[in-house]
Design an enzyme around this catalytic site. Structure first.
Site, PDB file in Angstrom:
ATOM      1  N   ASN A 149       0.815  -1.237   0.000  1.00  0.00           N
ATOM      2  CA  ASN A 149       0.000   0.000   0.000  1.00  0.00           C
ATOM      3  C   ASN A 149       0.841   1.277   0.000  1.00  0.00           C
ATOM      4  O   ASN A 149       0.286   2.375  -0.131  1.00  0.00           O
ATOM      5  CB  ASN A 149      -0.993   0.027   1.175  1.00  0.00           C
ATOM      6  CG  ASN A 149      -1.939  -1.152   1.152  1.00  0.00           C
ATOM      7  OD1 ASN A 149      -2.543  -1.407   0.119  1.00  0.00           O
ATOM      8  ND2 ASN A 149      -2.048  -1.891   2.243  1.00  0.00           N
ATOM      9  N   ALA A 153       1.996  -3.063   6.695  1.00  0.00           N
ATOM     10  CA  ALA A 153       1.174  -3.933   7.561  1.00  0.00           C
ATOM     11  C   ALA A 153       1.873  -5.253   7.892  1.00  0.00           C
ATOM     12  O   ALA A 153       1.608  -5.855   8.941  1.00  0.00           O
ATOM     13  CB  ALA A 153      -0.179  -4.192   6.914  1.00  0.00           C
ATOM     14  N   ARG A 177      -1.026   4.387  17.515  1.00  0.00           N
ATOM     15  CA  ARG A 177      -2.244   4.109  16.748  1.00  0.00           C
ATOM     16  C   ARG A 177      -2.982   2.887  17.321  1.00  0.00           C
ATOM     17  O   ARG A 177      -2.860   2.615  18.502  1.00  0.00           O
ATOM     18  CB  ARG A 177      -1.866   3.949  15.273  1.00  0.00           C
ATOM     19  CG  ARG A 177      -1.238   5.238  14.701  1.00  0.00           C
ATOM     20  CD  ARG A 177      -0.835   5.077  13.255  1.00  0.00           C
ATOM     21  NE  ARG A 177      -1.990   4.767  12.415  1.00  0.00           N
ATOM     22  CZ  ARG A 177      -1.881   4.274  11.171  1.00  0.00           C
ATOM     23  NH1 ARG A 177      -0.684   4.060  10.648  1.00  0.00           N
ATOM     24  NH2 ARG A 177      -2.965   4.011  10.469  1.00  0.00           N
ATOM     25  N   ARG A 193      -3.410   7.865  -0.164  1.00  0.00           N
ATOM     26  CA  ARG A 193      -3.813   6.956   0.913  1.00  0.00           C
ATOM     27  C   ARG A 193      -3.877   7.698   2.255  1.00  0.00           C
ATOM     28  O   ARG A 193      -2.834   8.161   2.745  1.00  0.00           O
ATOM     29  CB  ARG A 193      -2.748   5.861   1.001  1.00  0.00           C
ATOM     30  CG  ARG A 193      -2.942   4.921   2.144  1.00  0.00           C
ATOM     31  CD  ARG A 193      -1.727   4.039   2.363  1.00  0.00           C
ATOM     32  NE  ARG A 193      -2.025   3.110   3.412  1.00  0.00           N
ATOM     33  CZ  ARG A 193      -1.121   2.383   4.043  1.00  0.00           C
ATOM     34  NH1 ARG A 193       0.154   2.480   3.712  1.00  0.00           N
ATOM     35  NH2 ARG A 193      -1.478   1.579   5.008  1.00  0.00           N
ATOM     36  N   ASN A 197      10.403  -0.329   5.285  1.00  0.00           N
ATOM     37  CA  ASN A 197       9.086  -0.059   5.857  1.00  0.00           C
ATOM     38  C   ASN A 197       8.212  -1.252   5.469  1.00  0.00           C
ATOM     39  O   ASN A 197       7.714  -1.316   4.351  1.00  0.00           O
ATOM     40  CB  ASN A 197       8.498   1.242   5.304  1.00  0.00           C
ATOM     41  CG  ASN A 197       7.168   1.577   5.948  1.00  0.00           C
ATOM     42  OD1 ASN A 197       6.572   0.729   6.617  1.00  0.00           O
ATOM     43  ND2 ASN A 197       6.692   2.793   5.762  1.00  0.00           N
ATOM     44  N   HIS A 234       8.915   3.771   9.728  1.00  0.00           N
ATOM     45  CA  HIS A 234       7.474   3.957   9.537  1.00  0.00           C
ATOM     46  C   HIS A 234       7.207   5.445   9.368  1.00  0.00           C
ATOM     47  O   HIS A 234       7.835   6.274  10.048  1.00  0.00           O
ATOM     48  CB  HIS A 234       6.680   3.437  10.737  1.00  0.00           C
ATOM     49  CG  HIS A 234       6.883   1.966  10.949  1.00  0.00           C
ATOM     50  ND1 HIS A 234       6.246   1.022  10.185  1.00  0.00           N
ATOM     51  CD2 HIS A 234       7.687   1.300  11.807  1.00  0.00           C
ATOM     52  CE1 HIS A 234       6.650  -0.182  10.571  1.00  0.00           C
ATOM     53  NE2 HIS A 234       7.525  -0.042  11.554  1.00  0.00           N
TER      54      HIS A 234
HETATM   55  C1  DQA Z   1       3.233   2.028   8.332  1.00  0.00           C
HETATM   56  C2  DQA Z   1       2.439   1.694   9.600  1.00  0.00           C
HETATM   57  C3  DQA Z   1       1.739   0.357   9.444  1.00  0.00           C
HETATM   58  O1  DQA Z   1       1.002   0.071  10.636  1.00  0.00           O
HETATM   59  C4  DQA Z   1       0.773   0.390   8.291  1.00  0.00           C
HETATM   60  O2  DQA Z   1       0.172  -0.870   8.108  1.00  0.00           O
HETATM   61  C5  DQA Z   1       1.399   0.881   7.027  1.00  0.00           C
HETATM   62  C6  DQA Z   1       2.371   1.969   7.086  1.00  0.00           C
HETATM   63  C7  DQA Z   1       3.850   3.434   8.377  1.00  0.00           C
HETATM   64  O3  DQA Z   1       4.735   3.696   7.563  1.00  0.00           O
HETATM   65  O4  DQA Z   1       3.422   4.265   9.172  1.00  0.00           O
HETATM   66  O5  DQA Z   1       1.044   0.442   5.942  1.00  0.00           O
HETATM   67  O6  DQA Z   1       4.293   1.094   8.213  1.00  0.00           O
END
Ligand code: DQA
Length: 148
Positions: free
Chosen positions: A12, A78, A108, A19, A75, A101
Protein backbone atom coordinates in the site's frame (compact mmCIF):
# COMPACT_ATOMS: atom_id res chain seq x y z
CA UNK A 1 32.27 3.22 -5.09
CA UNK A 2 29.09 4.22 -3.24
CA UNK A 3 27.73 1.68 -0.74
CA UNK A 4 24.46 0.24 -2.03
CA UNK A 5 21.52 0.12 0.35
CA UNK A 6 18.24 -1.68 -0.33
CA UNK A 7 15.22 0.45 0.59
CA UNK A 8 12.23 -1.87 0.75
CA UNK A 9 8.63 -0.68 0.97
CA UNK A 10 5.73 -2.97 1.77
CA UNK A 11 2.08 -3.09 0.77
CA UNK A 12 0.00 0.00 0.00
CA UNK A 13 2.97 2.37 0.15
CA UNK A 14 2.69 2.84 -3.63
CA UNK A 15 -0.57 4.66 -2.80
CA UNK A 16 1.17 7.35 -0.74
CA UNK A 17 -0.28 10.77 -1.40
CA UNK A 18 -3.81 9.50 -1.93
CA UNK A 19 -3.81 6.96 0.91
CA UNK A 20 -5.21 8.37 4.18
CA UNK A 21 -3.33 11.68 3.78
CA UNK A 22 -4.30 12.73 7.32
CA UNK A 23 -2.06 9.88 8.56
CA UNK A 24 0.54 9.42 5.83
CA UNK A 25 0.76 12.96 4.43
CA UNK A 26 0.34 14.26 0.91
CA UNK A 27 3.70 13.35 -0.62
CA UNK A 28 3.41 10.69 -3.31
CA UNK A 29 5.46 7.50 -3.57
CA UNK A 30 7.45 9.12 -6.36
CA UNK A 31 8.14 12.15 -4.09
CA UNK A 32 9.38 9.67 -1.49
CA UNK A 33 11.73 7.93 -3.92
CA UNK A 34 13.13 11.27 -5.18
CA UNK A 35 13.79 12.47 -1.60
CA UNK A 36 15.48 9.17 -0.68
CA UNK A 37 17.64 9.12 -3.82
CA UNK A 38 18.73 12.72 -3.26
CA UNK A 39 19.60 12.22 0.43
CA UNK A 40 21.44 8.97 -0.33
CA UNK A 41 23.53 10.71 -2.97
CA UNK A 42 24.35 13.50 -0.51
CA UNK A 43 25.55 10.87 1.99
CA UNK A 44 27.57 8.92 -0.58
CA UNK A 45 25.12 5.98 -0.64
CA UNK A 46 23.39 4.35 -3.59
CA UNK A 47 19.74 3.71 -2.74
CA UNK A 48 18.07 0.81 -4.55
CA UNK A 49 14.41 1.55 -3.78
CA UNK A 50 11.73 -1.08 -4.21
CA UNK A 51 8.05 -1.45 -3.36
CA UNK A 52 5.86 -4.53 -3.42
CA UNK A 53 2.41 -5.54 -2.28
CA UNK A 54 3.58 -9.15 -2.27
CA UNK A 55 5.11 -10.83 0.77
CA UNK A 56 7.02 -13.32 -1.37
CA UNK A 57 8.70 -10.62 -3.45
CA UNK A 58 9.82 -8.81 -0.29
CA UNK A 59 11.23 -12.07 1.09
CA UNK A 60 13.21 -12.59 -2.16
CA UNK A 61 14.67 -9.08 -1.82
CA UNK A 62 15.67 -9.79 1.80
CA UNK A 63 17.40 -12.99 0.63
CA UNK A 64 19.27 -10.92 -1.95
CA UNK A 65 20.34 -8.47 0.78
CA UNK A 66 21.54 -11.35 2.98
CA UNK A 67 23.47 -13.00 0.13
CA UNK A 68 24.97 -9.75 -1.16
CA UNK A 69 25.67 -8.43 2.36
CA UNK A 70 23.65 -5.26 1.78
CA UNK A 71 22.29 -2.97 4.50
CA UNK A 72 18.52 -2.56 4.42
CA UNK A 73 16.12 0.23 5.27
CA UNK A 74 12.62 -1.23 5.30
CA UNK A 75 9.09 -0.06 5.86
CA UNK A 76 7.30 -3.41 6.03
CA UNK A 77 3.93 -1.60 6.27
CA UNK A 78 1.17 -3.93 7.56
CA UNK A 79 3.52 -6.96 7.31
CA UNK A 80 5.35 -5.39 10.27
CA UNK A 81 2.65 -6.63 12.57
CA UNK A 82 2.15 -10.25 11.53
CA UNK A 83 4.51 -11.62 8.86
CA UNK A 84 6.66 -14.27 10.53
CA UNK A 85 8.01 -15.13 7.07
CA UNK A 86 9.40 -11.60 6.68
CA UNK A 87 10.64 -11.69 10.28
CA UNK A 88 12.53 -14.93 9.52
CA UNK A 89 14.07 -13.40 6.38
CA UNK A 90 15.15 -10.33 8.41
CA UNK A 91 16.88 -12.62 10.91
CA UNK A 92 19.20 -13.79 8.10
CA UNK A 93 20.52 -10.30 7.32
CA UNK A 94 24.18 -9.72 8.06
CA UNK A 95 24.35 -5.94 7.63
CA UNK A 96 22.31 -3.30 9.51
CA UNK A 97 18.53 -3.28 9.15
CA UNK A 98 16.70 -0.06 9.95
CA UNK A 99 12.92 -0.36 10.31
CA UNK A 100 11.07 2.79 9.33
CA UNK A 101 7.47 3.96 9.54
CA UNK A 102 5.89 7.14 8.26
CA UNK A 103 3.36 7.24 11.09
CA UNK A 104 4.02 6.27 14.70
CA UNK A 105 2.41 2.81 14.95
CA UNK A 106 2.81 2.86 18.74
CA UNK A 107 0.39 5.78 18.94
CA UNK A 108 -2.24 4.11 16.75
CA UNK A 109 -4.53 1.06 16.97
CA UNK A 110 -3.52 -1.78 19.31
CA UNK A 111 -2.70 -4.21 16.45
CA UNK A 112 0.01 -1.80 15.23
CA UNK A 113 1.82 -1.74 18.56
CA UNK A 114 3.69 -4.97 17.94
CA UNK A 115 6.39 -5.41 15.30
CA UNK A 116 7.70 -8.86 14.40
CA UNK A 117 10.58 -7.17 12.52
CA UNK A 118 11.99 -5.11 15.41
CA UNK A 119 13.86 -8.04 17.05
CA UNK A 120 16.11 -8.19 13.97
CA UNK A 121 16.40 -4.42 13.48
CA UNK A 122 19.44 -2.39 14.41
CA UNK A 123 17.03 0.47 15.15
CA UNK A 124 13.56 1.81 14.43
CA UNK A 125 12.57 5.29 13.21
CA UNK A 126 8.87 6.09 13.20
CA UNK A 127 6.50 9.01 13.19
CA UNK A 128 8.40 11.61 11.16
CA UNK A 129 6.57 11.24 7.86
CA UNK A 130 8.82 10.77 4.83
CA UNK A 131 11.64 12.23 6.95
CA UNK A 132 11.75 8.85 8.77
CA UNK A 133 13.53 7.47 5.67
CA UNK A 134 15.97 10.40 5.52
CA UNK A 135 16.78 10.01 9.22
CA UNK A 136 17.34 6.29 8.60
CA UNK A 137 19.79 7.09 5.80
CA UNK A 138 21.68 9.40 8.20
CA UNK A 139 21.76 6.75 10.89
CA UNK A 140 22.93 4.12 8.41
CA UNK A 141 25.68 6.31 7.00
CA UNK A 142 27.00 6.97 10.53
CA UNK A 143 26.85 3.26 11.35
CA UNK A 144 28.75 2.34 8.21
CA UNK A 145 31.38 5.04 8.88
CA UNK A 146 31.87 3.79 12.41
CA UNK A 147 32.41 0.25 11.09
CA UNK A 148 34.82 1.30 8.29
C1 DQA B 1 3.23 2.03 8.33
C2 DQA B 1 2.44 1.69 9.60
C3 DQA B 1 1.74 0.36 9.44
O1 DQA B 1 1.00 0.07 10.64
C4 DQA B 1 0.77 0.39 8.29
O2 DQA B 1 0.17 -0.87 8.11
C5 DQA B 1 1.40 0.88 7.03
C6 DQA B 1 2.37 1.97 7.09
C7 DQA B 1 3.85 3.43 8.38
O3 DQA B 1 4.74 3.70 7.56
O4 DQA B 1 3.42 4.27 9.17
O5 DQA B 1 1.04 0.44 5.94
O6 DQA B 1 4.29 1.09 8.21
Amino acid sequence: MAQRVLVINGPNLNRLGSREPEIYGTLSYSDLTSAVLEKALELGLEADIRQSNSESEIIDWLHLAAESKLPVIMNPAAFTHYSYAIADACAMLVEPLIEVHISNPGAREEFRHHSVVTPSATGVIAGFGVDSYLLALHALSRLLLSKA
